[in-house]
Design a protein around this motif. Structure first.
Motif, PDB file in Angstrom:
ATOM      1  N   UNK A 153     -19.215  16.979  41.966  1.00  0.00           N
ATOM      2  CA  UNK A 153     -19.860  16.197  41.053  1.00  0.00           C
ATOM      3  C   UNK A 153     -19.774  17.065  39.686  1.00  0.00           C
ATOM      4  N   UNK A 154     -20.235  18.229  39.941  1.00  0.00           N
ATOM      5  CA  UNK A 154     -20.561  19.039  38.784  1.00  0.00           C
ATOM      6  C   UNK A 154     -19.263  19.322  38.045  1.00  0.00           C
ATOM      7  N   UNK A 155     -18.093  19.248  38.867  1.00  0.00           N
ATOM      8  CA  UNK A 155     -16.708  19.558  38.206  1.00  0.00           C
ATOM      9  C   UNK A 155     -16.507  18.408  37.254  1.00  0.00           C
ATOM     10  N   UNK A 156     -17.010  17.173  37.417  1.00  0.00           N
ATOM     11  CA  UNK A 156     -16.703  16.130  36.805  1.00  0.00           C
ATOM     12  C   UNK A 156     -17.265  16.274  35.220  1.00  0.00           C
ATOM     13  N   UNK A 190     -14.178  24.138  37.070  1.00  0.00           N
ATOM     14  CA  UNK A 190     -13.987  23.798  38.185  1.00  0.00           C
ATOM     15  C   UNK A 190     -13.744  24.838  39.492  1.00  0.00           C
ATOM     16  N   UNK A 191     -12.942  25.696  38.748  1.00  0.00           N
ATOM     17  CA  UNK A 191     -12.564  26.941  39.862  1.00  0.00           C
ATOM     18  C   UNK A 191     -13.642  27.800  40.185  1.00  0.00           C
ATOM     19  N   UNK A 214     -23.688  27.534  41.802  1.00  0.00           N
ATOM     20  CA  UNK A 214     -23.901  26.024  41.814  1.00  0.00           C
ATOM     21  C   UNK A 214     -25.238  25.660  41.240  1.00  0.00           C
ATOM     22  N   UNK A 215     -26.089  26.346  41.705  1.00  0.00           N
ATOM     23  CA  UNK A 215     -27.634  25.815  40.978  1.00  0.00           C
ATOM     24  C   UNK A 215     -27.628  26.340  39.783  1.00  0.00           C
ATOM     25  N   UNK A 216     -26.813  27.280  39.239  1.00  0.00           N
ATOM     26  CA  UNK A 216     -26.779  27.786  37.988  1.00  0.00           C
ATOM     27  C   UNK A 216     -26.012  26.721  36.976  1.00  0.00           C
ATOM     28  N   UNK A 217     -25.018  26.373  37.518  1.00  0.00           N
ATOM     29  CA  UNK A 217     -24.176  25.392  36.912  1.00  0.00           C
ATOM     30  C   UNK A 217     -24.793  24.015  36.648  1.00  0.00           C
TER      31      UNK A 217
END
Ligand SMILES: C[S@@+](CC[C@H](N)C(=O)[O-])C[C@H]1O[C@@H](n2cnc3c(N)ncnc32)[C@H](O)[C@@H]1O
Length: 203
Positions: A114-117, A123-124, A178-181
């Protein structure tokens, strides 16, 4: 009128806790921990410790090396495995545990997808957790580092959250890419992801 303290003042050298009592961890975190952790990376760098790609040990001194959920975050996992092998005595073992695919590890996979969207350029990085998910690739990495008798097992473990709120809270407060992003996306994207705003967040 002058107030008389009802408890004795425990002012003295050393750790400042009330005599006879333990440390109030939550209180410490509110008062000092939130700042002290910000200095940890600089302190570790100054001490020249914690890099798995350059272990501060002589050759062939350990009977085993274990690495749980870390190798995929090394900038060069192959270099890390070479280090693992270098410090092992001949004939001894290294064991690593890595995360499988985003689909097989949905507690992180859903957020990464989801975050990659929202952050397509990242993304990587967002999928780094799953970078060693391919068993054949992992086996090759070990072989290239000089390991023999390599075995890759796929195992599944299940842990449960009592509610979506509990699952979500684990991201709100956690450390990790992930939480940071996720927190960064609050400011960098006008489409702030979050529970209830986007159906892809429902699991
Ligand atoms: C997801 S945590 C896993 C921590 C713990 N082993 C566990 O199972 O809960 C990933 C760990 O990899 C470590 N790590 C990342 N890059 C590293 C590197 N180049 N050398 C050593 N450790 C590294 C991080 O410091 C972090 O502690």
């Amino acid at each position: 009128m002058e107030q008389t303290p009802t408890t004795p003042v425990d002012w003295g050298p050393g750790l400042h806790v009330t005599a006879g009592h333990g440390v109030n961890v939550a209180g410490y975190e509110r008062y000092l921990g939130r700042w002290s952790r910000l200095f940890v990376p600089s302190l570790l760098a100054a001490a020249d410790v914690a890099d798995g790609q350059a272990l501060p040990f002589a050759d062939e001194v350990f009977d085993s090396v274990i690495c749980q959920l870390g190798l995929m975050f090394f900038p060069d996992p192959g270099r890390g495995l070479q280090e693992f092998r270098r410090v092992l005595r001949p004939g001894r073992r290294a064991a690593v545990c890595v995360i499988s695919t985003a689909r097989r590890a949905p507690q992180w996979g859903i957020l990464a997808e989801t975050l990659s969207q929202y952050l397509p350029d990242e993304r990587d990085v967002l999928h780094l957790s799953f970078a060693l998910a391919n068993p054949t690739g992992l086996e090759s990495l070990f072989a290239s580092a000089g390991f023999r008798e390599i075995r890759v097992h796929q195992e599944t473990r299940e842990a449960r959250f009592d509610s979506f709120a509990e699952y979500w809270a684990s991201f709100e407060t956690a450390t990790g890419s992930l939480p940071q992003a996720y927190r960064a996306s609050w400011t960098s994207s006008p489409r702030r992801p979050g529970p209830g705003q986007d159906s892809t967040f429902r699991i």
